[in-house]
Design a protein around this motif. Structure first.
Motif, short mmCIF file in Angstrom:
data_model
loop_
_atom_site.label_atom_id
_atom_site.label_comp_id
_atom_site.label_asym_id
_atom_site.label_seq_id
_atom_site.Cartn_x
_atom_site.Cartn_y
_atom_site.Cartn_z
N PRO A 81 0.83 -1.22 0.00
CA PRO A 81 0.00 0.00 0.00
C PRO A 81 0.86 1.26 0.00
O PRO A 81 0.71 2.13 0.83
N ASN A 98 2.84 4.11 -2.76
CA ASN A 98 2.97 4.57 -4.14
C ASN A 98 4.17 5.50 -4.25
O ASN A 98 4.61 6.10 -3.28
N PHE A 105 -4.99 4.86 -13.48
CA PHE A 105 -4.40 3.53 -13.71
C PHE A 105 -4.38 2.66 -12.45
O PHE A 105 -4.80 1.51 -12.48
N GLY A 106 -3.91 3.22 -11.35
CA GLY A 106 -3.80 2.45 -10.12
C GLY A 106 -5.15 1.91 -9.65
O GLY A 106 -5.29 0.75 -9.29
N ARG A 120 -1.29 10.78 -9.81
CA ARG A 120 -1.36 9.35 -10.11
C ARG A 120 -0.99 8.52 -8.88
O ARG A 120 -1.59 7.49 -8.60
N ALA A 121 0.02 9.00 -8.15
CA ALA A 121 0.46 8.25 -6.97
C ALA A 121 -0.50 8.43 -5.80
O ALA A 121 -0.64 7.54 -4.97
N PRO A 163 -4.75 6.21 -5.59
CA PRO A 163 -5.17 4.99 -4.88
C PRO A 163 -5.13 5.14 -3.35
O PRO A 163 -5.29 4.15 -2.65
N PRO A 211 -2.64 5.76 -1.00
CA PRO A 211 -1.68 4.88 -0.35
C PRO A 211 -1.50 5.28 1.12
O PRO A 211 -1.83 6.40 1.51
N GLY A 250 4.20 0.68 -13.25
CA GLY A 250 3.04 -0.20 -13.35
C GLY A 250 2.88 -1.08 -12.12
O GLY A 250 1.80 -1.15 -11.53
N ASP A 272 4.11 -0.49 -9.25
CA ASP A 272 3.85 0.40 -8.13
C ASP A 272 2.36 0.71 -8.03
O ASP A 272 1.83 0.90 -6.94
N LEU A 273 1.70 0.77 -9.18
CA LEU A 273 0.28 1.10 -9.21
C LEU A 273 -0.57 -0.17 -9.28
O LEU A 273 -1.62 -0.19 -9.91
N TYR A 274 -0.11 -1.21 -8.64
CA TYR A 274 -0.90 -2.41 -8.38
C TYR A 274 -1.18 -3.28 -9.60
O TYR A 274 -2.09 -4.11 -9.57
N ALA A 275 -0.45 -3.08 -10.71
CA ALA A 275 -0.64 -3.95 -11.86
C ALA A 275 0.15 -5.24 -11.64
O ALA A 275 1.30 -5.19 -11.21
#
Ligand SMILES: Nc1ncnc2c1ncn2[C@@H]1O[C@H](COP(=O)(O)OP(=O)(O)O)[C@@H](O)[C@H]1O
Ligand SMILES: [Mg+2]
Lengths: 363, 306
Positions: free
Chosen positions: A85, A87, A107-108, A155-156, A159, A161, B207, B209-212
């Protein structure tokens, strides 16, 4: 203070890179550090000291040769990066070139399998947070460096984190934008309550933004403390030298005790300095004085010397003095209404050192 | 006095002029070496076959008719030329299979090379190109050694007890396919490698890092970024596969012909040059249509590579 549960804890972490030949690089050497929840924690050190390596170990892109890393008390060694968890805002941003700004930010969440509506709402919120609503459908190659930086941040953060890792996120920006983003980052950290682990080699940036700073040098953490701690009470010479401008003077310890020591310089001048630990009488030692903690006087002071250069900085003036013992010494005076306040190049002057301003360092 | 605009315009005119001049040699080569022979082939396809090969200068569309149709010997009715159609179909399907298989084998190979340390990649690339050093015919006969009844494959199968009599591999579509995959694999690996090498592998880390997961990173990040290489490699493999001549001849025997063999037959034993010419043009048309279709599809489904 100790009651607060650490967000991230490194215990005796080493990372040794086996080089092409026999030479192995110890990027991290038995590093232990404890980072608190909701803290803006900065790793500060010169290039190549192991900052990125430590971040990569926390993110899971790399694994320690030795030691363990705990996230909220839990060993994360078995977790691959996509299960942590945590980023990262990459030094180079690493935005996906084949996606739009909005797709990058979402994306995440998409990979976490969140429902479409939730992703859309969160992407909107993030775009708003970093002021990028108008560029949402642009490609990442069609926006400026500062905007790319903000997209990387959004982006980071999207989600949500527990911990955000930032690897020199501002180093590619020009001065003015960097100042703006420093304030912005501080605000974001405050609003989101996420633990930030921030990497920089810029001491000024570290001092202005951090709750606490870890000063690193060649794979070691030399000191962890508040900006005030590391600036005003540096644990050792490297820290004092790396952060801010400092005068170093070397002499022999004449007397010591009670947290203080008296040092005799080569010119015979005696200075009383605070000493964090016991030093041996008669041994050589280095003391430091910050330029703003010293004052020029016309008569005799703690030190005596001759003015070599006067440099005007607007808010203050730096006066370079050659001490009678031959050492260079800088005094910083806040500018009042007078230009040089009566000092000229070549003047014989005294230097008055403030109470507790001189500090004995371990080398 | 010339205004700034006039000067700029003149500079641009000069620029265009010198660009044309510089490209003249290239244009000449294109016209003489490529379009010229092509024109001759087109003309030949509308002539009448001579008795001993060659052509008679007599206009006829017979060659074009017999590309797809055949005339009944007794009642002169036209029906689809089954033999030609099955050869066309075999050519297209074998070439498509070859392209897909080289992609499946070539992708991990190229990925492997692209992720090696920089100083090792050259060695791997060098190893990939080794087959190019030997003549195609020799490589194909080597494949025959592997596939024939007392060849390596059958020997292994029998030693393992999987079968007690040799499996017929030679002179099948499978043999042709195996041969073409072997021959064309480097043509897929090299362009794939070229575009993988350009990937910033920090994007892969981003990628993760972002849970892919690994599979998602492959699908969402690596493949979209390698698309130009996939397109180039597919074209480089598909086109020569379609025109393959030696491989189907040696490994497919007389029964598993492809378009290339059919064309050769017309110029040789068949003594029907106009039909050979018409078939060549037909082959070219198939290639161009397939290419157009493929390029449009791959660039549309992934519009990001604008
Ligand atoms: N993958 C690697 N292989 C070998 N050495 C490495 C690797 N990554 C980092 N290093 C070495 O480890 C040291 C610390 O690197 P790094 O953590 O990137 O420093 P920083 O981010 O503080 O500038 C450097 O001497 C660097 O050369
Ligand atoms: Mg770094």
């Amino acid at each position: 203070m100790t009651a607060i549960r650490p967000a991230v804890e490194a215990k005796g972490v080493s990372r040794i890179f086996q080089g092409a030949g026999q030479d192995a690089v110890k990027a991290l050497d038995n590093v232990s550090v404890s980072i608190r929840e909701n803290e803006f924690f900065t790793l500060l050190g010169p290039s190549g000291c192991g900052k990125t390596t430590l971040l990569r170990l926390i993110a899971g892109f790399d694994y320690p040769t030795d030691g363990e890393i705990l996230l909220h008390g839990q060993d994360i060694a078995p977790l691959p990066p996509f299960k942590r968890p945590v980023n990262t805002v990459f030094q180079s941003y690493a935005l996906f070139p084949h996606m739009t700004v909005a797709e990058n930010i979402g994306f995440g969440l998409k990979m976490l399998g969140k429902p479409k509506a939730e992703i859309a709402a969160r992407v909107d919120a993030m775009l708003k947070l970093v002021h990028m609503q108008e560029q949402r459908n642009r490609r990442t190659s069609q926006i400026s460096g500062g905007q790319q930086q903000r997209v990387a941040l959004a982006r980071a953060l999207a989600p949500q984190p527990k911990v955000l890792l930032l690897d020199e996120p501002l180093s590619a920006l020009d001065y003015k934008l960097r100042k703006e983003m420093q304030i912005e980052l501080k605000r974001l950290q405050h609003e989101t309550g996420i633990t930030f682990i921030f990497v920089t080699h810029d001491q000024e940036e570290a001092l202005t933004m951090s709750d606490r700073i870890a000063v690193m040098s060649s794979g070691n953490i030399l000191q962890v403390g508040t900006p005030w701690d590391v600036y005003d009470r540096p644990a050792e010479r490297f820290v004092a030298d790396f952060i801010g401008e400092t005068n170093f003077l070397t002499g022999t310890i004449e007397s010591a005790g009670n947290g203080h020591a008296r040092i005799v310089l080569s010119s015979g001048a005696r200075i009383c300095a605070t000493a964090a630990k016991d030093f041996q009488l008669g041994s050589m030692a280095t003391l430091m004085v910050r330029p703003e903690h010293a004052r020029l006087v016309k008569g005799t002071g703690d030190l005596a010397g001759t003015i070599e250069t006067i440099v005007y900085f607007g808010t203050d003036t730096h006066i370079h003095v050659r001490l009678d013992g031959g050492e260079a010494f800088i005094v910083r005076q806040q500018n009042s209404r007078c230009a040089n306040c009566g000092f000229e190049r070549g003047d014989k002057v005294g230097i008055q050192i403030g109470d507790d301003a001189a500090q004995l360092l371990k080398d | 006095m010339a205004s700034a605009k006039e000067i700029a315009d003149k500079a641009e005119r000069d620029d265009i002029q010198s660009r044309w001049l510089l490209s003249t040699p290239a244009l000449l080569i294109v016209f003489l070496a490529a379009l010229g022979p092509l024109l001759i082939v087109v003309v030949y396809s509308f002539l009448t076959p001579g008795n001993y090969g060659d052509v008679k200068w007599q206009f006829s569309t017979n060659a074009w008719v017999s590309v797809l149709l055949e005339r009944d010997v007794f009642d002169d009715t036209l029906s689809l030329a089954g033999a030609h159609l099955s050869i066309f179909w075999r050519s297209v399907s074998l070439s498509a299979m070859t392209t897909i298989l080289t992609l499946i084998f070539g992708f991990p190979t190229a990925y492997f090379i692209a992720t090696r340390p920089e100083h090792r990649r050259d060695i791997w690339l060098f190893l990939i190109t080794i087959p190019f050093w030997t003549n195609l015919l020799i490589r194909t006969f080597a494949m025959q050694e592997v596939l024939r009844n007392d060849g390596i494959v059958n020997w292994v199968l029998q030693a393992l007890g999987i079968t007690d009599h040799p499996v017929q591999l030679m002179y099948t579509n499978f043999a042709v396919l195996a041969g073409m995959v072997y021959v064309f694999l480097p043509l897929m690996v090299l362009p794939l490698y070229a575009s993988m090498e350009k990937i910033d592998f920090r994007l892969v880390e981003a990628g993760y890092d972002l849970y892919a997961t690994r599979l998602q990173v492959l699908r969402r990040i690596i493949i979209p970024l390698v698309t130009p290489g996939i397109v180039a490699g597919s074209i480089l493999v598909f086109i020569p596969s379609l025109g393959a001549y030696v491989t189907p001849r040696v490994l497919g025997g007389g029964t598993n012909l492809m378009i290339g063999n059919l064309i050769e037959l017309q110029f040789g034993q068949g003594r029907n040059w106009p039909l050979g010419a018409a078939l060549s043009i037909a082959l070219m048309t198939i290639v161009m249509v397939a290419l157009l279709f493929y390029v449009r599809n791959t660039t549309r489904s992934d519009g990001s590579h604008g």
